[in-house]
Scaffold this motif. Structure first.
Motif, PDB file in Angstrom:
ATOM      1  N   LEU A  34       0.833  -1.210   0.000  1.00 45.67           N
ATOM      2  CA  LEU A  34       0.000   0.000   0.000  1.00 45.67           C
ATOM      3  C   LEU A  34       0.865   1.257   0.000  1.00 45.67           C
ATOM      4  CD1 LEU A  34      -2.835  -0.846   2.550  1.00 45.67           C
ATOM      5  CD2 LEU A  34      -3.148  -0.361   0.109  1.00 45.67           C
TER       6      LEU A  34
ATOM      7  N   ILE B 152       3.800   1.563  -1.251  1.00 42.74           N
ATOM      8  CA  ILE B 152       4.351   1.713  -2.604  1.00 42.74           C
ATOM      9  C   ILE B 152       3.285   2.275  -3.551  1.00 42.74           C
ATOM     10  CG2 ILE B 152       5.197   0.413  -4.621  1.00 42.74           C
ATOM     11  CD1 ILE B 152       6.761  -1.355  -2.635  1.00 42.74           C
ATOM     12  N   MET B 153       2.053   1.791  -3.427  1.00 38.99           N
ATOM     13  CA  MET B 153       0.960   2.333  -4.249  1.00 38.99           C
ATOM     14  C   MET B 153       0.838   3.845  -4.050  1.00 38.99           C
ATOM     15  SD  MET B 153      -3.166   1.532  -4.116  1.00 38.99           S
ATOM     16  CE  MET B 153      -3.514   2.511  -2.645  1.00 38.99           C
TER      17      MET B 153
ATOM     18  N   GLU C 118       3.144   5.975  -2.949  1.00 38.00           N
ATOM     19  CA  GLU C 118       4.309   6.611  -3.597  1.00 38.00           C
ATOM     20  C   GLU C 118       4.017   6.887  -5.070  1.00 38.00           C
ATOM     21  OE1 GLU C 118       7.703   7.270  -2.713  1.00 38.00           O
ATOM     22  OE2 GLU C 118       7.113   6.923  -0.636  1.00 38.00           O
ATOM     23  N   LEU C 119       3.416   5.885  -5.733  1.00 39.39           N
ATOM     24  CA  LEU C 119       3.221   5.955  -7.176  1.00 39.39           C
ATOM     25  C   LEU C 119       2.065   6.887  -7.564  1.00 39.39           C
ATOM     26  CD1 LEU C 119       3.644   2.128  -7.889  1.00 39.39           C
ATOM     27  CD2 LEU C 119       5.322   3.914  -8.414  1.00 39.39           C
TER      28      LEU C 119
ATOM     29  N   PHE D 256      -4.079  -3.618  -7.135  1.00 34.62           N
ATOM     30  CA  PHE D 256      -3.594  -2.371  -7.722  1.00 34.62           C
ATOM     31  C   PHE D 256      -2.623  -2.701  -8.850  1.00 34.62           C
ATOM     32  CE2 PHE D 256       0.023   0.658  -7.774  1.00 34.62           C
ATOM     33  CZ  PHE D 256      -0.650   1.808  -8.194  1.00 34.62           C
TER      34      PHE D 256
ATOM     35  N   TRP E  42       0.122  -0.899 -11.837  1.00 34.99           N
ATOM     36  CA  TRP E  42       0.885   0.248 -12.333  1.00 34.99           C
ATOM     37  C   TRP E  42       1.637  -0.193 -13.564  1.00 34.99           C
ATOM     38  CZ3 TRP E  42       1.488   5.326 -10.999  1.00 34.99           C
ATOM     39  CH2 TRP E  42       2.649   5.990 -11.409  1.00 34.99           C
TER      40      TRP E  42
ATOM     41  N   PHE F 159      -0.248  -5.570  -7.160  1.00 33.78           N
ATOM     42  CA  PHE F 159      -0.488  -6.367  -5.951  1.00 33.78           C
ATOM     43  C   PHE F 159      -1.955  -6.709  -5.874  1.00 33.78           C
ATOM     44  CE2 PHE F 159      -0.706  -2.056  -3.821  1.00 33.78           C
ATOM     45  CZ  PHE F 159      -2.000  -2.135  -3.313  1.00 33.78           C
TER      46      PHE F 159
ATOM     47  N   LEU G 226      12.330   3.519  -7.829  1.00 35.29           N
ATOM     48  CA  LEU G 226      11.734   2.987  -6.598  1.00 35.29           C
ATOM     49  C   LEU G 226      11.765   1.455  -6.615  1.00 35.29           C
ATOM     50  CD1 LEU G 226      10.027   3.747  -3.999  1.00 35.29           C
ATOM     51  CD2 LEU G 226       8.023   3.282  -5.411  1.00 35.29           C
TER      52      LEU G 226
END
Lengths: 346, 346
Positions: A243, A245-246, A248-249, B173, B175, B185, B303
């Motif tokens: 979460l 990392i999500m 951050e993005l 999620f 990306w 994820f 990242l």
């Protein structure tokens, strides 16, 4: 100094909402923040203090003034609002605190959510330093469902790692309830908010295991070591880490803004408050289920009742209870905090 | 039976992608699923099996057939797509599995995300039984950032409670990465997926502490007791619990569909697969940062590199490794699972 006088000098100071607000305005004006910034930030800090969220309350003023002194925030930045797509509104905070930029973005966000069903508010180049739930509550007042998140600085190791890389990356959610206060949560994706570790350091307390690691990646209970040399840890192991990392993005590169690690580099060791972006998503239930939306929203009341009936707590419950108590009795600040804040006011 | 013959009879069965797909199609067609349902479900199950996600693989076929036998899913339901707002598309699955409904909703979702910047796909009245990441990958292929979630049935107690109320409520999620596989994820907001507890029961294994409680709310390691009489527990204590509640709300009443507890009541004890809604949000980076979007997305590569350099794992990494291995060597199914599935195929 006699014992009696020392006790008196160390006694807590009780302040009501207006007094807290007046102190915030005094400190911020005294340091050159422009009127709309003073108004927006003071509202957020007082809301946090009244709701018992000390780590986002008046305590933050010291960090604000230090950041200003470092050149880490522009006290009179005038945000620029840009309409970039039917469901996207962007606000360039131009280096100011996010609270005023958020205020400037709200009308466009609300209007776009109502016309499209869902909309994004992307705030860029802001210094974010207040609780997200304050912003979420503003949107639930409009009858909107809302989610907000932002990166911070590289304070936290990913699950399975040991070096600071991710931010504490808070995420907040709000659900308007047809009657009464909204359901709102707001939590860091770190095991604990950075402000709480800082409060432990101020108070000379150890932190529990699981909050952080030392410079070698070993479990650590010294708040100073974790903050200055080690790394914080995510909540919920690999899931909390994912979460973070999500966030951050989606509140970083997606909106053209910095990752936490980039924000840390930008800071150049000044330890200013984090400079980055913020993402807010608002959804209008009426554009999804039409005339039946109120009836559908009411079904969720049963869920809230059943959580409480089995002895579990709703995320926002404690905050509303604190608010009620503090409205009646005022907020009690420690003498040390009060003195620190008052030094900034004069 | 000699020892040698018993060993042989119990040996794993190795199957390649086409063989797995053919078995899925055979089972589903044999039980009356219409062609587009067979195609959509088989694709999802094979994708899961190839990616090493056993709890969402061919093992699910038994549950599908049992649910069909209970009248819990309509094998030839034709989804109805409705365009309700500039950024909202709804698909009424009319009691069928979600995979085909998702396929029917994708063109509208992609088109709305590209024109508005962000859009919602709300799938109603579906039986959801495949992994969300399969749907997420479909959207990252379009260059979109995507989030998906759904309630399930009331399997899980909220943090601090002890009675089943919330679903295991997965959230996924995705990306898109300019080169290579997306960052994806997909996790249950329960401490562990229900399918994993079911696999422990099938294999006669205890479950670790923290996954569930017994009928009295006490910690429990018996998978059968947790599944049939007790409750599962959320991951990450109050934070995971709050996320599970958010998913109940936004993929339930917000889109006019059922809470997990309502889905359980609707089931009337038949133990069919959960019938509910699903929410998917897609965002087009190009509508937020314009011509610079690729350059901003590329910053996120740093990242990902820094997560891996410190020995931590990216959520999707293991799945891509499994996929590569299984494409080369085939997937090894236990003889018991293979026999169970083949019984359904003939």
């Amino acid at each position: 100094m006699s014992d009696a006088r020392r006790d008196d000098a160390e006694a807590d100071v009780v302040l009501n909402r207006d007094e807290l607000h007046s102190i915030c305005c005094q400190v911020l004006s005294r340091h050159g923040f422009s009127e709309p910034h003073v108004a927006a930030i003071s509202e957020a800090l007082v809301a946090a203090e009244m709701a018992g969220s000390r780590s986002h309350g008046l305590y933050r003023l010291m960090g604000f003034v230090a950041t200003l002194g470092n050149g880490g925030v522009i006290p009179d930045a005038e945000p620029v609002v840009e309409d970039t797509a039917p469901s996207v509104i962007k606000v360039d905070a131009r280096g100011g605190f996010s609270s005023y930029a958020f205020r400037q973005g709200v009308p466009g966000l609300v209007s776009k959510a109502r016309s499209s069903g869902i909309a994004i508010l992307a705030i860029n180049r802001c210094v974010h330093a207040t609780a997200l739930w304050v912003e979420i509550e503003r949107l639930t007042q409009e009858g909107l469902v809302a989610i907000a998140c932002n990166p911070t600085q590289s304070y936290m190791a990913p699950h399975g790692g040991k070096e600071p890389l991710l931010g504490t990356n808070p995420i907040a959610f709000g659900w308007p309830r047809p009657e009464g206060d909204p359901y709102v949560f707001d939590f860091a994706t770190s095991a604990i908010a950075r402000g709480d570790i800082e409060l432990h350091r101020r108070q000379g307390d150890e932190i529990p295991l699981g909050w952080g690691v030392d410079r070698d990646g070993a479990p650590c209970q010294d708040p100073g070591e974790v903050l200055d040399h080690g790394a914080m840890l995510p909540f919920g192991e690999h899931k909390g880490s994912a979460l973070a990392i999500m966030i951050e993005l989606i509140a970083g590169p997606l909106i053209g803004d910095m990752l936490s690690i980039e924000s840390t580099e930008y800071d150049q060791g000044k330890k200013s408050l984090p400079y980055h972006g913020e993402l807010i998503i608002a959804i209008d239930p009426a554009r999804i289920t039409g005339g039946d939306s109120r009836q559908h929203m009411l079904r969720s009341e049963r869920l809230f009742d059943m959580v409480q009936q089995q002895g579990a707590r709703l995320s926002s419950e404690r905050r509303y209870q604190a608010r009620q108590k503090h409205e009646a009795q005022g907020v009690s600040l420690s003498r040390a905090l009060y003195d620190d804040v008052m030094k900034l006011a004069s």
